[in-house]
Scaffold this motif. Structure first.
Motif, PDB file in Angstrom:
ATOM      1  N   LEU A 150       8.794   1.421   4.278  1.00  0.00           N
ATOM      2  CA  LEU A 150       8.297   2.303   3.201  1.00  0.00           C
ATOM      3  C   LEU A 150       8.836   4.075   3.290  1.00  0.00           C
ATOM      4  N   PRO A 151       9.029   4.669   4.746  1.00  0.00           N
ATOM      5  CA  PRO A 151       9.268   5.822   4.736  1.00  0.00           C
ATOM      6  C   PRO A 151      10.805   5.666   4.851  1.00  0.00           C
ATOM      7  N   ASN A 181      16.660   7.774  -2.362  1.00  0.00           N
ATOM      8  CA  ASN A 181      16.245   8.434  -2.638  1.00  0.00           C
ATOM      9  C   ASN A 181      17.657   9.540  -2.204  1.00  0.00           C
ATOM     10  N   GLN A 233       5.696   3.663  -4.671  1.00  0.00           N
ATOM     11  CA  GLN A 233       5.530   2.981  -3.822  1.00  0.00           C
ATOM     12  C   GLN A 233       5.010   2.836  -3.519  1.00  0.00           C
ATOM     13  N   ILE A 234       3.753   3.065  -2.832  1.00  0.00           N
ATOM     14  CA  ILE A 234       2.551   2.416  -2.240  1.00  0.00           C
ATOM     15  C   ILE A 234       1.851   1.599  -3.479  1.00  0.00           C
ATOM     16  N   SER A 259       7.631   7.903  -7.521  1.00  0.00           N
ATOM     17  CA  SER A 259       6.978   8.851  -6.557  1.00  0.00           C
ATOM     18  C   SER A 259       6.189   8.126  -5.230  1.00  0.00           C
ATOM     19  N   LYS A 260       5.917   8.382  -4.068  1.00  0.00           N
ATOM     20  CA  LYS A 260       5.560   8.685  -3.128  1.00  0.00           C
ATOM     21  C   LYS A 260       4.009   7.150  -3.743  1.00  0.00           C
ATOM     22  N   GLU A 261       3.140   7.406  -4.912  1.00  0.00           N
ATOM     23  CA  GLU A 261       2.351   6.841  -5.072  1.00  0.00           C
ATOM     24  C   GLU A 261       2.443   5.269  -5.596  1.00  0.00           C
ATOM     25  N   GLU A 279       5.121  -2.504   6.041  1.00  0.00           N
ATOM     26  CA  GLU A 279       4.664  -0.589   5.924  1.00  0.00           C
ATOM     27  C   GLU A 279       5.670   0.048   6.570  1.00  0.00           C
ATOM     28  N   TRP A 297      12.065   5.174   0.724  1.00  0.00           N
ATOM     29  CA  TRP A 297      12.172   5.918   0.449  1.00  0.00           C
ATOM     30  C   TRP A 297      13.346   7.090   0.988  1.00  0.00           C
ATOM     31  N   LYS A 298      13.456   7.152   1.993  1.00  0.00           N
ATOM     32  CA  LYS A 298      14.659   8.198   2.504  1.00  0.00           C
ATOM     33  C   LYS A 298      16.228   7.176   1.747  1.00  0.00           C
TER      34      LYS A 298
END
Length: 149
Positions: free
Chosen positions: A13-14, A21, A39-40, A35-37, A10, A17-18
């Motif tokens: 994940l951030p 994007n 991704q989760i 979306s973040k959702e 986990e 995301w970075k």
């Protein structure tokens, strides 16, 4: 200095995301919007997927990217990978990552690897050609390259 493929936790994940994007990385990796959702949900699905193997990439303990094999089926798989921390680009790490992934594919009894690469990603194309990948198909903005192991 050492590169290591590690468990994709986990904590990635951030960072992913970075990285995914960032407009340049997004273009080079042909990553669709997510979306973040989403991704989760993707992350939570990994433990039950038999056709997808994902690894975090660390260099001297610093998380710098991700790679893996997907669409694993009938002794064939798709390789993917990226270095998200741009200060590590151009340092030859792609060779190490690809070597490790080919070794993994061999251990998994995969006989053929393919990948999709954006047509303007010249550095990646040159690397893949050095490893014996050859163009098999050309789409609008990417090539599909393949290699028998």
């Amino acid at each position: 200095m050492s590169l290591k493929l590690t468990v994709y936790t986990e904590e990635f994940l951030p960072l992913s995301w970075k990285w995914l994007n960032d407009s340049e990385i997004k273009s080079l990796t042909m990553t669709p919007d997510f979306s973040k959702e989403e991704q989760i949900n993707f992350f939570n699905s990994l433990s039950s997927r038999k056709n997808y193997k994902i690894f975090g990439i660390e260099f001297d303990g610093i998380k710098i990217g991700a790679c893996g094999l997907k669409n694993i089926e009938n002794e064939r798989a798709e390789y993917w990978g990226y270095i998200g921390e741009k200060e590590y680009w151009g340092k030859g790490l792609g060779k190490e990552i690809l070597t490790d992934m080919i070794d993994l594919a061999t251990k998994e009894k995969i006989l053929s690897l393919y990948l999709k690469v954006e047509k303007n990603n010249y550095r990646a194309i040159k690397l893949y050609e050095k490893f014996g990948f050859a163009n098999k198909l050309e789409e609008d903005n990417y090539f599909i390259m393949e290699k028998n192991i």
